[in-house]
Design a protein around this motif. Structure first.
Motif, short mmCIF file in Angstrom:
data_model
loop_
_atom_site.label_atom_id
_atom_site.label_comp_id
_atom_site.label_asym_id
_atom_site.label_seq_id
_atom_site.Cartn_x
_atom_site.Cartn_y
_atom_site.Cartn_z
N HIS A 266 11.85 46.22 -33.76
CA HIS A 266 10.10 46.26 -33.49
C HIS A 266 8.82 45.57 -34.04
CE1 HIS A 266 6.34 46.82 -31.41
NE2 HIS A 266 6.82 46.88 -29.60
N TRP A 267 8.89 46.14 -35.11
CA TRP A 267 8.24 45.42 -36.07
C TRP A 267 8.27 43.78 -36.83
CZ3 TRP A 267 2.90 47.52 -38.51
CH2 TRP A 267 2.97 46.47 -39.81
N ARG A 268 9.82 43.90 -36.85
CA ARG A 268 10.39 42.57 -36.77
C ARG A 268 9.79 41.70 -36.65
NH1 ARG A 268 14.42 41.21 -40.99
NH2 ARG A 268 13.66 42.93 -42.28
N LEU A 269 10.75 41.94 -34.86
CA LEU A 269 9.83 41.35 -33.61
C LEU A 269 8.17 40.34 -33.30
CD1 LEU A 269 12.69 43.40 -31.22
CD2 LEU A 269 12.80 40.72 -32.34
N MET A 270 7.63 41.42 -33.60
CA MET A 270 6.02 41.07 -33.57
C MET A 270 5.93 40.16 -34.84
SD MET A 270 4.73 42.91 -30.96
CE MET A 270 5.90 41.79 -30.12
N SER A 271 6.14 40.66 -35.80
CA SER A 271 6.03 39.73 -36.72
C SER A 271 6.16 38.80 -36.19
CB SER A 271 7.19 39.39 -38.08
OG SER A 271 6.19 41.45 -38.49
N ALA A 272 7.41 38.21 -35.86
CA ALA A 272 8.32 36.71 -35.17
C ALA A 272 7.32 36.37 -35.08
CB ALA A 272 9.65 37.03 -35.14
N PHE A 273 6.74 36.68 -33.00
CA PHE A 273 6.00 37.04 -32.58
C PHE A 273 4.41 35.54 -33.00
CE2 PHE A 273 2.40 37.39 -29.87
CZ PHE A 273 2.38 36.58 -28.25
N TRP A 274 4.20 36.19 -34.54
CA TRP A 274 3.17 35.36 -34.72
C TRP A 274 3.36 34.65 -35.39
CZ3 TRP A 274 -1.22 35.54 -32.61
CH2 TRP A 274 -2.19 36.88 -32.01
N HIS A 275 4.41 34.60 -36.13
CA HIS A 275 4.77 33.96 -37.41
C HIS A 275 5.01 32.67 -36.64
CE1 HIS A 275 6.53 36.64 -40.15
NE2 HIS A 275 4.99 36.06 -40.50
N THR A 276 5.65 32.50 -35.33
CA THR A 276 6.06 31.05 -34.39
C THR A 276 4.81 30.24 -33.85
OG1 THR A 276 6.52 32.67 -32.35
CG2 THR A 276 8.72 31.92 -33.32
N ARG A 277 3.63 31.44 -34.55
CA ARG A 277 1.94 31.30 -33.33
C ARG A 277 1.16 30.46 -34.88
NH1 ARG A 277 4.70 33.75 -30.11
NH2 ARG A 277 4.35 33.71 -28.06
N GLY A 278 2.21 29.77 -36.09
CA GLY A 278 1.53 29.97 -36.80
C GLY A 278 0.59 30.93 -38.32
N VAL A 279 0.76 32.44 -37.38
CA VAL A 279 -0.12 33.78 -37.95
C VAL A 279 0.96 34.37 -39.29
CG1 VAL A 279 -0.57 35.53 -37.87
CG2 VAL A 279 -2.02 33.50 -36.23
N ASN A 280 0.75 33.94 -40.37
CA ASN A 280 1.18 34.57 -41.48
C ASN A 280 2.41 34.14 -41.88
OD1 ASN A 280 -1.23 36.48 -41.43
ND2 ASN A 280 0.38 38.44 -41.43
N VAL A 281 2.56 32.85 -42.26
CA VAL A 281 4.25 32.84 -41.97
C VAL A 281 4.91 33.32 -43.27
CG1 VAL A 281 5.38 30.58 -41.69
CG2 VAL A 281 3.58 31.21 -40.38
N ILE A 289 -3.54 43.98 -36.51
CA ILE A 289 -3.20 43.03 -35.74
C ILE A 289 -2.29 43.38 -34.87
CG2 ILE A 289 -1.65 41.03 -37.18
CD1 ILE A 289 -2.97 38.77 -35.22
N TYR A 290 -1.01 43.89 -35.94
CA TYR A 290 0.06 44.96 -34.76
C TYR A 290 -0.02 45.55 -33.77
CZ TYR A 290 4.66 47.18 -34.81
OH TYR A 290 5.65 48.39 -34.06
N TRP A 291 -0.76 47.06 -34.10
CA TRP A 291 -0.91 47.25 -33.00
C TRP A 291 -2.44 46.97 -32.07
CZ3 TRP A 291 0.63 50.97 -31.60
CH2 TRP A 291 1.41 52.51 -31.77
N VAL A 292 -2.62 46.12 -32.43
CA VAL A 292 -3.62 45.08 -31.58
C VAL A 292 -2.81 44.63 -30.32
CG1 VAL A 292 -4.55 42.55 -31.10
CG2 VAL A 292 -5.86 44.59 -32.66
N THR A 293 -1.73 43.92 -31.07
CA THR A 293 -0.86 43.35 -29.92
C THR A 293 0.19 44.33 -29.26
OG1 THR A 293 0.10 41.24 -31.50
CG2 THR A 293 1.50 41.61 -30.23
N ASN A 294 0.35 45.65 -29.84
CA ASN A 294 0.44 46.72 -29.30
C ASN A 294 -0.28 46.58 -27.89
OD1 ASN A 294 3.20 46.97 -30.39
ND2 ASN A 294 2.01 48.43 -31.23
N ALA A 295 -1.70 47.41 -27.85
CA ALA A 295 -2.89 47.44 -27.61
C ALA A 295 -2.83 46.79 -26.02
CB ALA A 295 -3.96 47.36 -27.68
N PHE A 339 -5.12 37.39 -43.61
CA PHE A 339 -6.09 37.96 -43.08
C PHE A 339 -6.98 37.16 -42.34
CE2 PHE A 339 -5.70 41.96 -46.36
CZ PHE A 339 -5.27 43.02 -44.97
N GLY A 340 -6.90 35.76 -43.32
CA GLY A 340 -7.18 34.71 -42.13
C GLY A 340 -6.84 34.62 -41.57
N ASP A 341 -6.03 34.10 -41.28
CA ASP A 341 -4.68 33.52 -40.02
C ASP A 341 -4.75 34.42 -39.39
OD1 ASP A 341 -4.15 31.63 -41.35
OD2 ASP A 341 -2.36 31.79 -41.93
N GLU A 342 -4.97 36.55 -39.77
CA GLU A 342 -5.05 37.00 -38.29
C GLU A 342 -6.48 36.47 -37.69
OE1 GLU A 342 -1.23 40.04 -40.21
OE2 GLU A 342 -3.79 40.76 -40.30
#
Length: 363
Positions: A266-281, A289-295, A339-342
């Protein structure tokens, strides 16, 4: 004569070694000393070339893209939740994340030998039997789908914010890294439904649970929280063993709290979700941001408090890294997380009415 000459050379070499050692110690100590004195530290970090005061949680170059006065104006302007945008982000999250994988269970971790750790390209291979048997058979959550959620970071921006009551008025409250609540309730509130624990805290704050007094202190400390403590037990091999000690310490001793472990996939999927949007590549996702996404996936309204990755506020006044301590981030923080990207991603969602970021609740 020869013996005296050798003795003199030895004393000179010893003096030189002691001098180099003292120089190294002085460089290490000057930063914490100047912070204790409340002064600006002008020690240059070798890996960045920038002043530590400028760095804080991101490089100077990253920080320069943010206009803090404009951010303050944005966050204190008119805000309305945009239902269309909220439903759109929920839909996008659901396409990459199965809710049944949010927490580790015996069902979704049954094939652990084919799974990698969340932060390492290393197969888990085998979960210790006592740890595996601790996992719930299936993911079972009692909080349902709350309407209003407070996600509470620990930035010093919370000090004198008077946000405590507003945070506690939410249906569900998420906090990070076992923050102290007593003595800060006016600004940060007192409720917490999910409280994350960084496995490294067990070693740093509670002596690795080696001695009984440390285990007892931990059990007393977590009495301030409600419902769930969450830890990324399967981040890498060391965290798995640390969280195994957590289970041994808490077993049958926490009546009002349940321990939950994150599912590494699940963590890996959430990382990929943000990586494809240019965050924390090129960096790891933060638990924030992981728990913000879950919320966003299970709450109707998401309100953020204590999210401020800057050393200063909009009026150029110093902001503590954490509201509860006058400490400085470790140099590894800006290397590990983007943190800047996030924060930029959170700002964009605020602008779109997907979530609301709060820095002050006086009004």
């Amino acid at each position: 004569m020869e013996i005296r000459r050798r003795s003199t050379i030895f004393r000179l070499l010893l003096s030189a070694c002691l001098f180099l050692l003292l120089m190294k110690v002085s460089l290490v100590m000057v930063e914490p000393l100047c912070r204790i004195m409340g002064r600006k530290c002008n020690v240059v970090k070798e890996e960045t070339g920038y002043d530590d005061y400028d760095l804080f949680l991101m490089t100077k170059k990253e920080a320069e893209r943010f206009d803090l006065q404009q951010i303050h104006k944005l966050l204190n302007g008119n805000f309305h939740f945009n239902t269309t945008k909220i439903n759109d982000i929920k839909s996008k999250i659901s396409k990459v994340s199965n809710p049944s994988m949010l927490f580790a269970s015996r069902r979704n971790m049954a094939n652990a030998k084919r799974m990698n750790f969340a932060l390492e390209e290393i197969p888990i291979r085998k979960i210790p039997s006592d740890m595996f048997n601790f996992l719930p058979h299936e993911q079972h959550l009692t909080f349902g789908r709350p309407t209003v959620c407070s996600v509470v970071g620990s930035s010093g921006i919370l000090n004198n914010s008077s946000c405590g009551r507003q945070i506690d008025d939410a249906d569900f409250v998420i906090r990070f890294n076992l923050p102290p609540l007593n003595g800060h309730r006016k600004d940060v509130g007192s409720r917490s439904d999910i409280t994350t624990l960084n496995p490294s805290q067990i070693g740093k704050q509670f002596g690795g649970f080696v001695f009984y007094k440390d285990r007892k202190r931990f059990l007393k400390y977590v009495q301030q929280y409600n419902h769930y403590i969450w830890a990324s037990a399967f981040a890498h091999p060391n965290t798995m063993e640390t969280c195994r000690r957590l289970l041994i310490t808490t077993r049958s001793r926490l009546k009002h709290l349940k321990i939950l472990f994150g599912n590494p996939n699940h963590w890996r999927l959430m990382s990929a979700f943000w990586h494809t949007r240019g965050v924390n590549v090129k960096k790891h996702l933060s638990s924030g941001i992981y728990w913000v996404t879950n919320a966003l996936s299970f709450c109707s309204e998401v309100h953020l408090y204590g999210f401020w990755p800057f050393a200063l506020n909009w009026a150029d006044q110093p902001v503590r890294y954490h509201y509860y301590a006058n400490e400085w981030p470790t140099s590894g923080s800006s290397k590990t997380h983007g943190f800047g990207d996030e924060f930029n991603a959170l700002l964009q969602m605020h602008k779109q009415g997907i979530l609301q970021i709060h820095t002050n609740c006086d009004s």
